[in-house]
Design an enzyme around this catalytic site. Structure first.
Site, PDB file in Angstrom:
ATOM      1  N   GLY A   1       2.287  10.731  43.516  1.00 45.03           N
ATOM      2  CA  GLY A   1       2.347  11.574  44.512  1.00 45.03           C
ATOM      3  C   GLY A   1       3.718  11.419  45.547  1.00 45.03           C
ATOM      4  O   GLY A   1       3.960  12.115  46.390  1.00 45.03           O
TER       5      GLY A   1
ATOM      6  N   GLU B   1      12.144  22.451  41.349  1.00 38.46           N
ATOM      7  CA  GLU B   1      11.346  23.482  40.860  1.00 38.46           C
ATOM      8  C   GLU B   1      10.971  24.359  41.767  1.00 38.46           C
ATOM      9  O   GLU B   1      11.164  24.147  43.254  1.00 38.46           O
ATOM     10  CB  GLU B   1       9.911  22.683  40.429  1.00 38.46           C
ATOM     11  CG  GLU B   1       9.766  22.431  39.220  1.00 38.46           C
ATOM     12  CD  GLU B   1       8.669  21.433  38.779  1.00 38.46           C
ATOM     13  OE1 GLU B   1       8.491  20.841  38.049  1.00 38.46           O
ATOM     14  OE2 GLU B   1       7.607  21.487  39.690  1.00 38.46           O
TER      15      GLU B   1
ATOM     16  N   ARG C   1      -1.989   8.575  28.459  1.00 42.61           N
ATOM     17  CA  ARG C   1      -2.769   7.444  28.734  1.00 42.61           C
ATOM     18  C   ARG C   1      -4.495   7.951  28.772  1.00 42.61           C
ATOM     19  O   ARG C   1      -4.313   9.370  28.890  1.00 42.61           O
ATOM     20  CB  ARG C   1      -2.626   6.746  29.861  1.00 42.61           C
ATOM     21  CG  ARG C   1      -2.624   7.252  31.265  1.00 42.61           C
ATOM     22  CD  ARG C   1      -2.704   6.675  32.509  1.00 42.61           C
ATOM     23  NE  ARG C   1      -2.232   7.400  33.562  1.00 42.61           N
ATOM     24  CZ  ARG C   1      -3.157   8.143  34.371  1.00 42.61           C
ATOM     25  NH1 ARG C   1      -4.418   8.226  33.867  1.00 42.61           N
ATOM     26  NH2 ARG C   1      -2.708   8.848  35.239  1.00 42.61           N
TER      27      ARG C   1
HETATM   28  P1  ADP Z   1       3.019  12.627  40.564  1.00 42.21           P
HETATM   29  O1  ADP Z   1       3.660  12.298  38.906  1.00 42.21           O
HETATM   30  O2  ADP Z   1       3.416  11.881  41.649  1.00 42.21           O
HETATM   31  O3  ADP Z   1       1.523  12.904  40.178  1.00 42.21           O
HETATM   32  P2  ADP Z   1       3.242  15.749  39.898  1.00 42.21           P
HETATM   33  O4  ADP Z   1       4.368  16.238  39.551  1.00 42.21           O
HETATM   34  O5  ADP Z   1       2.022  15.423  39.179  1.00 42.21           O
HETATM   35  O6  ADP Z   1       3.648  14.112  40.576  1.00 42.21           O
HETATM   36  O7  ADP Z   1       2.759  16.394  41.373  1.00 42.21           O
HETATM   37  C1  ADP Z   1       2.011  16.059  42.216  1.00 42.21           C
HETATM   38  C2  ADP Z   1       1.245  16.815  42.955  1.00 42.21           C
HETATM   39  O8  ADP Z   1       2.265  17.665  43.899  1.00 42.21           O
HETATM   40  C3  ADP Z   1       0.843  18.096  42.010  1.00 42.21           C
HETATM   41  O9  ADP Z   1      -0.628  17.794  41.732  1.00 42.21           O
HETATM   42  C4  ADP Z   1       0.896  19.273  43.067  1.00 42.21           C
HETATM   43  O10 ADP Z   1      -0.260  19.137  44.075  1.00 42.21           O
HETATM   44  C5  ADP Z   1       2.245  18.956  43.982  1.00 42.21           C
HETATM   45  N1  ADP Z   1       3.279  19.691  43.221  1.00 42.21           N
HETATM   46  C6  ADP Z   1       3.997  19.194  42.281  1.00 42.21           C
HETATM   47  N2  ADP Z   1       4.944  20.173  41.912  1.00 42.21           N
HETATM   48  C7  ADP Z   1       4.817  21.096  42.639  1.00 42.21           C
HETATM   49  C8  ADP Z   1       5.305  22.663  42.682  1.00 42.21           C
HETATM   50  N3  ADP Z   1       6.225  23.039  41.930  1.00 42.21           N
HETATM   51  N4  ADP Z   1       4.577  23.543  43.465  1.00 42.21           N
HETATM   52  C9  ADP Z   1       3.501  23.033  44.441  1.00 42.21           C
HETATM   53  N5  ADP Z   1       2.793  21.885  44.266  1.00 42.21           N
HETATM   54  C10 ADP Z   1       3.505  21.006  43.377  1.00 42.21           C
END
Ligand code: ADP
Length: 450
Positions: free
Chosen positions: A166, A201, A292
């Protein structure tokens, strides 16, 4: 064939892996830190070895100590669990270099998927739908970044290629916020992930978190085990997970899953893995892959009757997948509540000694935990102490069983988030299914304000 496995992790997942080893006739050696010396899973393993002091950086994250422990105890494989070193390509490499088997994908596959930009590229090449975004890393020139963001359309989210947990993300609601979002994310990326690459994005407003579980062997055979909905989150931490995801068209899931299978073949992925998506307005968009085991794997086990940890061990031992896609059936509905040692209102960690613990039981109820009466929760690690999993013929039945399970769980001496789970299990939006990833946080805020 694997004979003896070093478990390089702690808590409930340590016990979970021990059980799988035992079922397959393998021996389990438990690596532990000084803070965990008294834990039940240390005593229950076939052998145990201390790998350092309480601090994770000196024990569960200490690569030379873990490798030394595996060799000193005659292990031929290492299971990293989740968290800690489980997605560390250098660790996977070091394990293999020591002549041991890493229970997970190759270091190369971990590397490709660990970088969000190369993961997006690999997924797009396999036809997996990604969120519209920049073609690769953002250029240094801000005018160009502005052009890219304008093409994608606001709001956008700037993300660090090496980000995780996050961190390393900033939303820009309009053009006026872009320069700062890019600069701050770059700075954080450089400092925290030693990789300054960032990309953009489109930012989705009210998405759900939906993820697809796959299993792949080292011979190019890959199957998918359905999806999970993990939208009930607080601060990007999942609290409740379920399978299947309510209300999402089966064909949409199957199409995305087939593309994930293709991506696994292309990058030579082997082991268990999870593709995470955001779902909005009838579309699924890939965001990242976890190379994982996931905390929430039991809900998939419940509806498929497939033991994912045993599958990891068999695949790492070189076995060919014993299942075709057509053999995989989905039965009923499953829920998981993560029980954390924390104040249910302030969410402050609540470590301490558990004076009384009575887990729930009954038809369709499973509890994965390492706690017991008298157990002192160490302050050094995360606060999850148990997972309660229910299974029913329908979502409604799984929810009713969860309510019963939560009502019959006794835990004294510490505070837990069980009251919050009880509340969610009667929450109208949760019962309707399909709440977004922001739902819980907004609900908690409303409660706090009035
Ligand atoms: P991490 O590797 O830190 O977990 P993620 O890419 O999985 O990062 O994103 C974590 C969270 O951030 C997602 O579960 C979502 O809640 C929010 N998020 C990420 N990308 C987007 C996006 N393009 N639009 C809206 N929310 C997003």
């Amino acid at each position: 064939m694997i004979g003896t496995v070093l478990i390089a992790n702690r808590g409930e997942v340590a016990l979970r892996v021990q059980r799988a080893c035992r079922a397959l006739g393998m021996k389990a050696v438990q690596a532990y830190s000084q803070a965990d010396a008294e834990a039940d899973y240390v005593r229950l393993a076939d052998a145990a070895i201390c790998i350092g002091p309480a601090s994770s950086s000196k024990s569960y994250l200490n690569i030379p100590a873990v490798i030394f422990a595996a060799r000193a105890t005659g292990c031929d494989a290492v299971h990293p669990g989740y968290g800690f070193l489980s997605e560390n390509a250098e660790f996977a490499e070091a394990v293999e270099a020591a002549g041991l088997t890493f229970i997970g994908p190759s270091a190369q596959a971990i590397r490709i998927m660990g970088d969000k930009i190369s993961a997006r590229t690999a997924m797009a090449a396999a036809g997996v739908p990604c969120i519209p975004g920049s073609p690769g890393a953002l250029p240094d020139d801000f005018e160009q970044c502005r052009g890219i963001a304008a093409t994608i359309g606001y709001p956008v989210i700037v993300k660090a290629a090496g980000g995780g947990g996050g961190r390393g993300m900033r939303v820009a609601a309009h053009e006026g916020e872009l320069a700062e979002a890019v600069a701050t994310t770059r700075e954080e990326a450089r400092a925290a992930f030693s990789n300054p690459a960032v990309y953009i994005e489109r930012y989705l407003g009210e998405p759900r978190h939906v993820e697809i579980q796959i299993l792949a062997d080292a011979h190019g055979n890959v199957v998918w085990l359905g999806e999970r909905d993990c939208s009930m989150q607080r601060r990007h931490q999942k609290i409740i997970e379920e399978a299947p995801a309510p209300g999402i068209p089966r064909a949409l899931v199957a199409n995305a899953a087939d593309r994930c299978v293709e991506a696994c073949r292309r990058i030579g992925y082997s082991g268990a893995g999870t593709f995470e998506f955001l779902y909005e307005k009838n579309e699924l968009f890939f965001i990242e892959m976890n190379t994982r085991l996931q905390v929430e794997h039991p809900v998939t086990e419940a509806i498929t009757d497939i033991d994912i940890v045993q599958a990891q061990l068999r695949i790492a031992g070189g076995e060919r997948l014993w299942l075709d896609q057509a053999d995989i059936e989905f039965r009923g509905h499953s829920l998981e509540c993560r029980i954390n040692a924390e104040d249910p209102v302030t969410f402050a960690p609540s470590p301490g000694v558990i004076s009384n613990w009575q887990p729930p039981s009954g038809v369709g109820i499973r509890v994965d935990t390492h706690i017991m009466p008298g157990y002192a929760i160490p302050t050094h690690y995360d606060s999850m102490i148990a997972k309660i999993v229910t299974h029913g013929r329908t979502r409604d039945e799984a929810i009713r069983r969860m309510r019963e399970a939560l009502a019959n769980t006794r835990i004294d001496g510490i505070k837990t988030n069980i009251p919050l789970h009880r509340e969610i299990m009667v929450d109208e939006a949760f019962l309707a299914g399909g709440a977004s990833i922001h739902y819980l946080e907004a609900k908690l805020e409303r409660a706090e304000n009035g």
